[in-house]
Design an enzyme around this catalytic site. Structure first.
Site, PDB file in Angstrom:
ATOM      1  N   ASP A   1      -5.830   4.211  13.853  1.00  0.00           N
ATOM      2  CA  ASP A   1      -4.523   4.785  13.522  1.00  0.00           C
ATOM      3  C   ASP A   1      -4.611   6.106  12.769  1.00  0.00           C
ATOM      4  O   ASP A   1      -3.757   6.976  12.932  1.00  0.00           O
ATOM      5  CB  ASP A   1      -3.688   3.786  12.728  1.00  0.00           C
ATOM      6  CG  ASP A   1      -3.064   2.718  13.621  1.00  0.00           C
ATOM      7  OD1 ASP A   1      -2.921   2.984  14.828  1.00  0.00           O
ATOM      8  OD2 ASP A   1      -2.718   1.643  13.118  1.00  0.00           O
TER       9      ASP A   1
ATOM     10  N   ARG B   1       2.567   5.025  17.245  1.00  0.00           N
ATOM     11  CA  ARG B   1       2.134   6.074  16.310  1.00  0.00           C
ATOM     12  C   ARG B   1       2.655   7.462  16.666  1.00  0.00           C
ATOM     13  O   ARG B   1       3.133   8.191  15.786  1.00  0.00           O
ATOM     14  CB  ARG B   1       0.606   6.097  16.189  1.00  0.00           C
ATOM     15  CG  ARG B   1      -0.024   4.794  15.698  1.00  0.00           C
ATOM     16  CD  ARG B   1       0.779   4.137  14.606  1.00  0.00           C
ATOM     17  NE  ARG B   1       0.089   2.986  14.010  1.00  0.00           N
ATOM     18  CZ  ARG B   1       0.701   1.902  13.597  1.00  0.00           C
ATOM     19  NH1 ARG B   1       2.020   1.788  13.733  1.00  0.00           N
ATOM     20  NH2 ARG B   1       0.035   0.916  13.043  1.00  0.00           N
TER      21      ARG B   1
ATOM     22  N   SER C   1      -4.028  -8.279   8.187  1.00  0.00           N
ATOM     23  CA  SER C   1      -3.385  -6.980   8.340  1.00  0.00           C
ATOM     24  C   SER C   1      -2.559  -7.066   9.614  1.00  0.00           C
ATOM     25  O   SER C   1      -3.092  -7.374  10.685  1.00  0.00           O
ATOM     26  CB  SER C   1      -4.441  -5.872   8.454  1.00  0.00           C
ATOM     27  OG  SER C   1      -3.825  -4.642   8.766  1.00  0.00           O
TER      28      SER C   1
ATOM     29  N   ASP D   1       0.810  -1.217   0.000  1.00  0.00           N
ATOM     30  CA  ASP D   1       0.000   0.000   0.000  1.00  0.00           C
ATOM     31  C   ASP D   1       0.845   1.270   0.000  1.00  0.00           C
ATOM     32  O   ASP D   1       0.601   2.194  -0.791  1.00  0.00           O
ATOM     33  CB  ASP D   1      -0.953   0.012   1.195  1.00  0.00           C
ATOM     34  CG  ASP D   1      -2.085  -1.002   1.049  1.00  0.00           C
ATOM     35  OD1 ASP D   1      -2.273  -1.501  -0.076  1.00  0.00           O
ATOM     36  OD2 ASP D   1      -2.757  -1.292   2.049  1.00  0.00           O
TER      37      ASP D   1
END
Length: 405
Positions: free
Chosen positions: A124, A95, A175, A14
């Site tokens: 996220d 993050r 994922s 991606d």
């Protein structure tokens, strides 16, 4: 001057496709930035080269493993950060660190926009964008998967059409996000919450059904931070890595949970966090020995709120900063040793010792050497129960007493 976008780059399909996708959609040059938070896998130099081969004008790699362990994992440990009492914030604490490096790269390379590969359904996207706003409010953010209609099917088609150096397959149903604090797995057949995880879901942990011989480990803490394992000095990163290895060999830290996402969706997640879960269990028990009762009761409330804030992407918020100060103060005396046995999916505490312990053998024992004056207990109970006694008498007076018939 051509606009620049700094993309949080993982090296996967991606974000590799996103480099060209963003360029075509916005006309901007793309700077790819990869951050090593102990996720393992491919060498970051390989990832850097792939980003350049996919069209990035610059590719920036940051080794943030020590920083992540020291400044993000350790505060999560001191806070006993477990969302819904189970999830040790694996992705949530990585993050804000990634965004910190993203903002730095934007300044370094003269970018006005940053980008991430998150969808519009998850947590996220919030974590990335709120952290960006908190650190660099002038930066704009775009999300190719969410904002530029980059689906997985389109990503595969784009990669094949442009002959990008990235594997294009629909075979991997999961994922996955991982770092040194743990591993998160979702989607695929796991979305049916009746389905049991298969063996191929797990990577950080071995099957606890057939464990090796039990492993006894002693973890030494100073002010809530692990500083030695079995008497050998370790950094926070080394402590996590060592416990990942040893607890993971016994299948410790497997978590299967349906959790509440910030966006209002319930999501089934599989986590593996052997080191994190073993260290949190040890830390909690040392706090039981060293933290005063009322302080500990209040800390549990603070821990829950702290964890919710971090899960919800508010790492840099004023409230979280204030709670950090309280939690840090509670760690003043959280020093000592915890002995654990790792076996069959469990990390079981079997021993505790601390020079700053509040445990008093003389007060606790029922045998010879008892220093507790039991004559004080009767008066204490009378005063402690006085309000309840008065309320019960009033109930009786008005016919509302407990029916003992």
């Amino acid at each position: 001057m051509t606009e620049r976008v700094v993309l949080a780059y993982s090296g996967g399909l991606d974000t590799s496709v996103a480099i060209g996708w963003i360029g075509e959609a916005t006309g901007a040059e793309v700077v790819a930035m990869a951050v090593d938070v102990g996720q393992g896998g491919e060498d970051l130099n390989v990832i850097r080269k792939r980003a350049l081969d996919c069209g990035a004008v610059e590719a920036y790699v940051a080794d943030a493993r020590e920083e992540f362990a020291d400044e993000y994992c350790m505060p999560a440990l001191q806070a006993n950060g477990l969302y819904l009492d189970k999830y040790p914030l694996v992705s949530a604490i990585s993050r804000p660190l990634i965004v910190k490096h993203l903002a730095r790269a934007a300044r370094k390379f003269g970018a006005t926009t940053v980008a991430h590969g998150c969808t519009g359904k998850g947590n996220d996207q919030v974590r990335f964008e709120v952290a960006t706003t908190s650190l660099a409010p002038d930066l704009k953010t775009i999300a190719p998967v969410r904002d530029l209609a980059l689906t997985r099917e389109k990503a595969i088609e784009y990669a094949e059409k442009h002959d990008l150096p990235i594997a294009t397959t629909k075979n991997n149903p999961f994922s996955i996000d991982q770092n040194v604090w743990g591993r998160a797995v979702e989607t695929g057949f796991l979305e049916d919450i009746w389905n049991e995880p298969t063996k191929d879901v797990y990577s950080y942990t071995d099957d606890p059904t057939f464990p090796p011989v039990a492993d006894e480990v002693t973890i030494t803490f100073e002010q809530g931070i692990p500083v030695a394992i079995d008497g050998v000095a370790v950094t926070p990163l080394q402590a996590i890595q060592e416990m990942n290895r040893r607890a993971g060999a016994h299948g410790v830290g497997r978590i299967d949970i349906v959790e509440d996402r910030l966006v209002g969706i319930k999501s089934r997640e599989i986590y593996e966090a052997p080191g994190a879960m073993a260290l949190i269990a040890a830390h909690q028990e040392l706090e039981n020995v060293t933290v005063e009762r009322e302080q500990m009761r209040f800390k549990r409330q603070v821990e829950q709120r702290w964890t919710e804030l971090v899960y919800d992407g508010m790492w840099f918020s004023p409230l979280k900063n204030s709670l950090d100060a309280f939690i840090l103060d509670t760690q003043k005396y959280v020093s000592g040793d915890i002995r654990m046995v790792l076996h069959g999916g469990r990390a079981t505490v079997t021993g505790r010792r601390s020079d700053s312990s509040l445990y008093d053998f003389g007060l606790a024992t029922y045998d010879e050497g008892d220093t507790f004056d039991q004559s004080h207990a009767k008066g204490f109970i009378e005063i402690y129960g006085l309000a309840a006694k008065q309320a019960a008498a009033r109930d009786e007076k008005f016919g509302n007493g407990v029916d003992l018939g």
